[in-house]
Design a protein around this motif. Structure first.
Motif, PDB file in Angstrom:
ATOM      1  N   ARG A 290      40.385  41.169  37.983  1.00 52.52           N
ATOM      2  CA  ARG A 290      38.931  41.199  37.738  1.00 52.52           C
ATOM      3  C   ARG A 290      38.295  39.879  38.166  1.00 52.52           C
ATOM      4  NH1 ARG A 290      39.011  44.103  32.958  1.00 52.52           N
ATOM      5  NH2 ARG A 290      38.750  45.950  34.269  1.00 52.52           N
ATOM      6  N   GLU A 291      38.968  38.787  37.865  1.00 49.91           N
ATOM      7  CA  GLU A 291      38.430  37.471  38.233  1.00 49.91           C
ATOM      8  C   GLU A 291      38.347  37.352  39.762  1.00 49.91           C
ATOM      9  OE1 GLU A 291      40.904  34.190  37.032  1.00 49.91           O
ATOM     10  OE2 GLU A 291      39.393  32.686  37.603  1.00 49.91           O
TER      11      GLU A 291
ATOM     12  N   THR B 216      35.497  39.579  41.116  1.00 45.78           N
ATOM     13  CA  THR B 216      34.164  39.026  40.826  1.00 45.78           C
ATOM     14  C   THR B 216      33.833  37.870  41.759  1.00 45.78           C
ATOM     15  OG1 THR B 216      34.487  39.610  38.519  1.00 45.78           O
ATOM     16  CG2 THR B 216      32.738  38.035  38.994  1.00 45.78           C
ATOM     17  N   HIS B 217      34.764  36.953  41.922  1.00 44.83           N
ATOM     18  CA  HIS B 217      34.440  35.756  42.706  1.00 44.83           C
ATOM     19  C   HIS B 217      34.441  36.034  44.209  1.00 44.83           C
ATOM     20  CE1 HIS B 217      33.768  32.996  39.438  1.00 44.83           C
ATOM     21  NE2 HIS B 217      34.704  33.694  38.778  1.00 44.83           N
TER      22      HIS B 217
ATOM     23  N   ASP C  22      43.101  41.160  34.175  1.00 47.99           N
ATOM     24  CA  ASP C  22      42.101  40.088  34.101  1.00 47.99           C
ATOM     25  C   ASP C  22      42.096  39.250  35.367  1.00 47.99           C
ATOM     26  OD1 ASP C  22      41.233  40.860  31.719  1.00 47.99           O
ATOM     27  OD2 ASP C  22      42.187  39.274  30.519  1.00 47.99           O
ATOM     28  N   GLN C  23      43.301  39.029  35.908  1.00 45.22           N
ATOM     29  CA  GLN C  23      43.386  38.251  37.156  1.00 45.22           C
ATOM     30  C   GLN C  23      42.716  39.016  38.293  1.00 45.22           C
ATOM     31  OE1 GLN C  23      47.686  38.018  36.984  1.00 45.22           O
ATOM     32  NE2 GLN C  23      47.593  35.788  36.684  1.00 45.22           N
TER      33      GLN C  23
ATOM     34  N   SER D 207      40.863  29.448  40.424  1.00 42.63           N
ATOM     35  CA  SER D 207      40.997  30.446  39.360  1.00 42.63           C
ATOM     36  C   SER D 207      41.327  29.788  38.011  1.00 42.63           C
ATOM     37  CB  SER D 207      42.096  31.445  39.717  1.00 42.63           C
ATOM     38  OG  SER D 207      43.341  30.792  39.765  1.00 42.63           O
ATOM     39  N   LEU D 208      41.101  30.547  36.927  1.00 45.26           N
ATOM     40  CA  LEU D 208      41.301  29.999  35.578  1.00 45.26           C
ATOM     41  C   LEU D 208      42.739  29.543  35.369  1.00 45.26           C
ATOM     42  CD1 LEU D 208      39.206  32.650  33.606  1.00 45.26           C
ATOM     43  CD2 LEU D 208      38.552  30.294  34.178  1.00 45.26           C
TER      44      LEU D 208
ATOM     45  N   TYR E 236      36.195  27.594  44.677  1.00 41.03           N
ATOM     46  CA  TYR E 236      36.394  28.102  43.331  1.00 41.03           C
ATOM     47  C   TYR E 236      37.896  28.182  43.071  1.00 41.03           C
ATOM     48  CZ  TYR E 236      36.818  31.059  39.286  1.00 41.03           C
ATOM     49  OH  TYR E 236      37.168  31.538  38.046  1.00 41.03           O
TER      50      TYR E 236
END
Ligand code: AMP
Ligand code: ZN
Length: 472
Positions: A336-337, A340-341, A333-334, A282-283, A280
């Motif tokens: 949180r991402e 979550t992952h 947000d980072q 990251s965004l 995965y």
């Protein structure tokens, strides 16, 4: 039973089994009084918890369990918990006068006041149950020695319980707390799979009988709860960390990742097993995480029946380092991402091993998930979706209530009762066992491989209340 000290049975007769149970294998000092009723009565639970209290040592300064701190906590608290538990033993109905083999006197106030006449006569437990292992040796001894003292003083049998067996039997106890099955046998019936995910363990076991448990998978490094706590320490902002009441950071991590609760959560299972093995990224492209035990697409480790979490912990650490060093930011947000992952990958790893085990044991219809991590709603969602979409939608997933699937003394009492009813008790000479396999195929022989088991002889060892029906 002595006629002069115990009331005659009245109209409604039952047989009881009453135990006082002690758990002290780690940092929880816990004591319970558990009462199992006799013949089935429709609509009535088979078991009643008369008392349970647990005190966890204060590990905040150490950010994790500290063995000496935990031992001090047992030394300070266990005896007091037993004293409180005794106030919850069933009252003896007709004030029998001691000495009486089935009655003990307790003082309802703490600290004895000889001038106070209000001593209560209560029923002595029929057996004393205690965690014998596995766990921290000194901590186990604090509970075991106290239990031996009670067993000697009360002239009652002792039962040294395997802590992991108690976890495995917990769903049967939950069933007994809800009903008395007509058949007399508790659910889930054997065989069933148990996934134990706690601060100290990550275990997948196949339980075929009371003492017949096969360990299918264990962790090759750290336990999942330990990994979750490490990840939380990396990812959670300082204010969240500082507001945590204890050192169990899992709930805070879940809450932080999903502030809107279960409704705000989305989980898309990768379409194929092969797709699960993709990294995965990251965004913002700053970090990536690899699935666990899936480093190679050749499949070399992807089908291992084993758990491993240190790789994930290191990747999370690397990701936070990357963000702080090169981007000089670690925004909410980072975080949180990443939270979550990291959880998703850890939980898909668990789900994939349950799936592998089910493929090898198609007769299994029940999977029990217990331990502190089992309270995570995202884990529950992933397990349900994973098994449902990969051919095992017919398998029942059972999650015992949280207070019964984290360490507690109730499960020790229940496992002790199940063993006792099967005809087992322990010698007074038993020693605590730091390591003790659950699996009878292992070198130490598992539960019954330990020394000190004795076959219960009804005539000499069984308390009178097992032979005679008594009234409540
Ligand atoms: P136990 O050893 O069974 O008492 O469980 C304690 C472990 O479970 C700790 O490592 C906790 O961080 C973890 N834990 C408890 N609740 C959660 C949760 N909601 N999500 C993830 N981990 C959790
Ligand atoms: Zn445990």
């Amino acid at each position: 039973m002595r006629e002069d000290c115990w009331p005659r049975p009245r109209a409604r007769l039952r047989r009881h089994l009453l135990t006082l149970a002690i758990e002290s294998s780690c940092d929880d000092s816990a004591v319970a009084v558990l009462e199992k009723h006799g013949p089935p009565q429709p609509g009535r639970p088979a078991v009643r918890i008369r008392y349970h209290e647990k005190i966890t040592s204060n590990n905040l300064a150490y950010k994790g369990v500290h063995p000496l701190e935990a031992l001090h906590s047992h030394e300070e608290n266990l005896a007091n918990l037993v004293a409180r538990a005794m106030l919850h033993l069933p009252k003896a109905a007709l004030r029998p006068q001691p000495p009486c083999p089935d009655v003990v006197q307790v003082h309802p106030r703490s600290g004895s006041d000889d001038t106070c006449p209000s001593l209560w006569n209560v029923r002595k437990p029929d057996l004393v149950t205690v965690t014998r292992g596995p766990g921290m040796r000194s901590n186990l001894n604090a509970g075991l020695n106290l239990a031996k003292g009670l067993a000697v003083a009360w002239n009652r049998p002792l039962l040294g319980v395997h802590h992991m067996q108690a976890h495995a039997l917990t769903p049967r106890m939950v069933n007994a707390l809800e009903e008395t099955p007509d058949t007399g046998s508790f659910k889930p019936s054997f065989p069933f799979l148990s996934l134990l995910v706690s601060g100290g363990h990550t275990l997948l076991t196949l339980s075929r009988g009371l003492t017949d448990h096969e360990q299918l998978a264990g962790t090759v490094d750290v336990a999942i709860g330990d990994a979750i706590d490490k990840i939380a320490r990396e990812v959670l902002p300082d204010d969240v960390m500082n507001s945590s009441a204890g050192t169990m950071y899992g709930p805070a991590l879940e809450q932080f990742a999903f502030p809107d609760g279960p409704d705000g959560r989305r989980y898309d299972l990768p379409a194929t097993r092969a797709a699960e093995l993709d990294r995965y990224t990251s965004l913002d492209g700053a970090w990536s995480l690899a699935p666990l035990l899936a480093v190679s697409r050749s499949g070399s480790r992807t089908n291992d029946l084993a758990f491993s979490f240190t790789g994930l912990c290191s990747s999370v650490k690397r990701a936070t380092h990357q963000l702080l060093k090169y981007q000089r930011s670690f925004l909410e947000d980072q975080r949180r991402e990443l939270a979550t992952h990291a959880m998703r990958l850890a939980f898909e790893h668990l789900a994939s091993r349950v799936w592998l085990a089910l493929k090898h044991a198609p007769e299994i219809r029940t999977v029990v998930v217990s331990g502190g991590v089992a309270s995570n709603c995202y884990l529950r969602q992933i397990l349900r979706t994973y098994l449902g979409n990969r051919g095992f939608g017919h398998v029942d997933l059972i999650f015992p209530p949280l207070h019964l699937c984290v360490d507690n003394a109730i499960m020790i009492g229940w496992a002790g009762i199940e063993m006792y009813e099967e005809g087992w008790q322990s010698e007074l000479s038993i020693r605590s066992l730091k390591k003790w396999s659950l699996d009878s195929r292992s070198e130490d022989g598992g539960i019954l491989g330990a020394s000190g088991w004795r076959r219960r002889e009804e005539s000499s060892n069984t308390p009178t209340s097992l032979h005679h029906e008594i009234n409540e």
